[in-house]
Motif scaffolding. Structure first.
Motif, short mmCIF file in Angstrom:
data_model
loop_
_atom_site.label_atom_id
_atom_site.label_comp_id
_atom_site.label_asym_id
_atom_site.label_seq_id
_atom_site.Cartn_x
_atom_site.Cartn_y
_atom_site.Cartn_z
N GLN A 1 0.86 -1.18 0.00
CA GLN A 1 0.00 0.00 0.00
C GLN A 1 0.89 1.23 0.00
OE1 GLN A 1 -1.72 -1.22 3.82
NE2 GLN A 1 -0.96 0.68 4.71
N PRO A 2 0.36 2.39 -0.36
CA PRO A 2 1.20 3.60 -0.32
C PRO A 2 1.70 3.86 1.10
CG PRO A 2 -0.84 4.01 -1.53
CD PRO A 2 -1.01 2.67 -0.86
N LEU A 3 2.99 4.17 1.20
CA LEU A 3 3.61 4.43 2.51
C LEU A 3 4.18 5.84 2.51
CD1 LEU A 3 5.53 1.03 2.89
CD2 LEU A 3 3.32 1.65 3.90
N ALA A 4 3.76 6.63 3.47
CA ALA A 4 4.23 8.00 3.55
C ALA A 4 5.64 8.05 4.14
CB ALA A 4 3.28 8.83 4.41
N ALA A 5 6.41 9.06 3.75
CA ALA A 5 7.73 9.27 4.34
C ALA A 5 7.59 9.35 5.86
CB ALA A 5 8.36 10.54 3.80
N GLY A 6 8.46 8.66 6.56
CA GLY A 6 8.40 8.65 8.01
C GLY A 6 7.67 7.44 8.59
N THR A 7 7.08 6.62 7.72
CA THR A 7 6.38 5.42 8.20
C THR A 7 7.36 4.44 8.82
OG1 THR A 7 4.66 5.61 6.51
CG2 THR A 7 4.95 3.45 7.54
N LEU A 8 7.06 3.98 10.01
CA LEU A 8 7.87 2.95 10.66
C LEU A 8 7.55 1.61 10.01
CD1 LEU A 8 9.87 2.03 12.82
CD2 LEU A 8 7.95 1.93 14.45
N LEU A 9 8.54 1.00 9.38
CA LEU A 9 8.33 -0.22 8.62
C LEU A 9 8.55 -1.47 9.46
CD1 LEU A 9 10.34 0.91 5.46
CD2 LEU A 9 7.85 1.02 5.79
N LEU A 10 9.67 -1.51 10.15
CA LEU A 10 10.03 -2.68 10.95
C LEU A 10 10.86 -2.25 12.15
CD1 LEU A 10 11.29 -5.47 8.47
CD2 LEU A 10 9.38 -5.69 10.06
N VAL A 11 10.73 -3.01 13.22
CA VAL A 11 11.64 -2.91 14.37
C VAL A 11 12.13 -4.33 14.63
CG1 VAL A 11 11.91 -2.28 16.78
CG2 VAL A 11 10.37 -0.97 15.33
N ALA A 12 13.42 -4.51 14.81
CA ALA A 12 13.94 -5.87 14.92
C ALA A 12 15.07 -5.98 15.94
CB ALA A 12 14.44 -6.34 13.55
N LYS A 13 15.09 -7.13 16.59
CA LYS A 13 16.24 -7.54 17.39
C LYS A 13 16.95 -8.66 16.63
CE LYS A 13 16.17 -8.23 21.83
NZ LYS A 13 17.30 -7.36 22.26
N PRO A 14 18.27 -8.77 16.75
CA PRO A 14 19.01 -9.76 15.97
C PRO A 14 18.81 -11.18 16.47
CG PRO A 14 20.49 -8.64 17.47
CD PRO A 14 19.16 -7.95 17.61
N LEU A 15 18.92 -12.13 15.55
CA LEU A 15 18.95 -13.54 15.92
C LEU A 15 20.26 -13.85 16.64
CD1 LEU A 15 17.69 -15.00 12.51
CD2 LEU A 15 16.32 -14.50 14.55
N SER A 16 21.31 -13.18 16.21
CA SER A 16 22.63 -13.30 16.84
C SER A 16 23.41 -12.04 16.53
CB SER A 16 23.38 -14.55 16.33
OG SER A 16 23.56 -14.49 14.92
N TRP A 17 24.39 -11.73 17.35
CA TRP A 17 25.18 -10.52 17.12
C TRP A 17 26.54 -10.64 17.79
CZ3 TRP A 17 21.55 -10.89 20.86
CH2 TRP A 17 21.82 -10.37 22.11
N ALA A 18 27.48 -9.81 17.33
CA ALA A 18 28.83 -9.74 17.90
C ALA A 18 29.25 -8.28 17.94
CB ALA A 18 29.82 -10.56 17.08
N LEU A 19 30.01 -7.92 18.95
CA LEU A 19 30.41 -6.53 19.13
C LEU A 19 31.84 -6.29 18.63
CD1 LEU A 19 29.05 -5.94 22.74
CD2 LEU A 19 27.96 -5.33 20.57
N ASP A 20 32.07 -5.07 18.14
CA ASP A 20 33.43 -4.70 17.72
C ASP A 20 34.41 -4.86 18.88
OD1 ASP A 20 32.38 -4.05 15.27
OD2 ASP A 20 32.34 -1.89 15.64
#
Length: 287
Positions: free
Chosen positions: A43-62
């Motif tokens: 559907q049409p999405l206006a600028a500024g629309t929040l599409l997704l919020v996600a946490k990682p399945l896995s991650w590593a830090l610098d």
């Protein structure tokens, strides 16, 4: 995050953001003949629309990787060379490979229901991808040990070979960098924002394809990542992000291509501009 650093940023999602952890009815997976599976606006999405919020399945830090080349040496290498120094392969990504294997070992459904659905999926793409071998002997020894251990995990019997081939490739093609306050030119010490920088493997965000003119932007706070439309998006239009940080998009085409380090080439620009440099994929031929 190291002996003197902060703990790993494992933030809880506020309840009001939980509905945004899936594409809902505004995005759907479709096939792009040039890029494979991607996320398209329903559907049409206006600028500024929040599409997704996600946490990682896995991650590593610098901060969990203590190696690397000091900035001073990189600067010296660039001064002595016609082109900027090419960065070494990230060992942080290799740490992420180990982290992902450990997560799969602890929860096999992570592989069966999610990670196995990420690119590369079919044998043709897997065989066409570069073979992964860690240049760090300790990491590679841990990798081989963990792969053997997966054979005894209920539900993963007979899958260790596939996992050993695909997990490094899945991370190579789908990993996203996590930088809290990426607009900062430098982070204030090991206990500052540098403790919140790293790489992560995300599920739904892995279906966003790359574009040098992305119509969606991503922002991270710790391990949580937001994806927001940065312009009006028409129904049926593919929603793309930049696999590179936006400040890198302002760099030379040569440097951007080095940073991208992937196996695809974008559509040639209509201007017909030819970019000087080695024969590697061009991210943006206009700059």
């Amino acid at each position: 995050a190291g002996e003197d650093g902060a703990e790993r940023p494992d933030f809880e999602l506020p309840e009001e953001l939980m509905p945004f952890t899936t594409p809902r009815d505004i995005l759907e997976i479709r096939e792009n003949p040039n890029k494979g599976k991607g996320l398209f606006a329903t559907q049409p999405l206006a600028a500024g629309t929040l599409l997704l919020v996600a946490k990682p399945l896995s991650w590593a830090l610098d901060s969990e990787w203590e190696g690397g080349v000091p900035d001073e040496e990189i600067e010296d290498m660039e001064e002595d060379s016609e082109h900027p120094a090419e960065p070494e392969e990230s060992h942080v990504n290799e740490l992420l490979v180990l982290e992902t294997l450990q997560m799969i070992k602890e929860d096999p459904t992570l592989w069966l229901d999610k990670i196995s659905n990420l690119y590369p999926r079919d044998a043709v793409d897997i065989d066409a991808s570069p073979v992964w071998i860690s240049k760090d002997d300790d990491i590679f020894a841990q990798f081989e040990k963990m792969v053997l251990e997966l054979e005894s995990v209920p539900g993963l019997e007979g899958k260790s070979h596939e996992i050993s081939k695909r997990v490094p490739l899945i991370i190579r093609y789908n990993v996203l960098s996590m930088e809290t306050c990426p607009e900062m030119l430098s982070y204030p010490g090991p206990t500052g924002h540098s403790a919140l920088a790293g790489v992560g493997l995300y599920f739904w965000p892995s279906f966003f394809n790359h574009d040098s003119r992305p119509n969606a932007s991503r922002f991270a706070v710790g391990d949580i990542m937001w994806f927001v439309a940065n312009q009006d998006i028409a129904a049926g239009e593919e929603v793309c992000i930049s696999y590179l940080e936006h400040d890198i998009l302002c760099e030379s085409a040569y440097r951007r291509n080095i940073m991208l380090t992937l196996d695809f080439k974008e559509d040639e620009d209509s201007s017909g501009v030819v970019v000087d440099g080695p024969g590697i994929p061009v991210v943006d031929s206009e700059v």
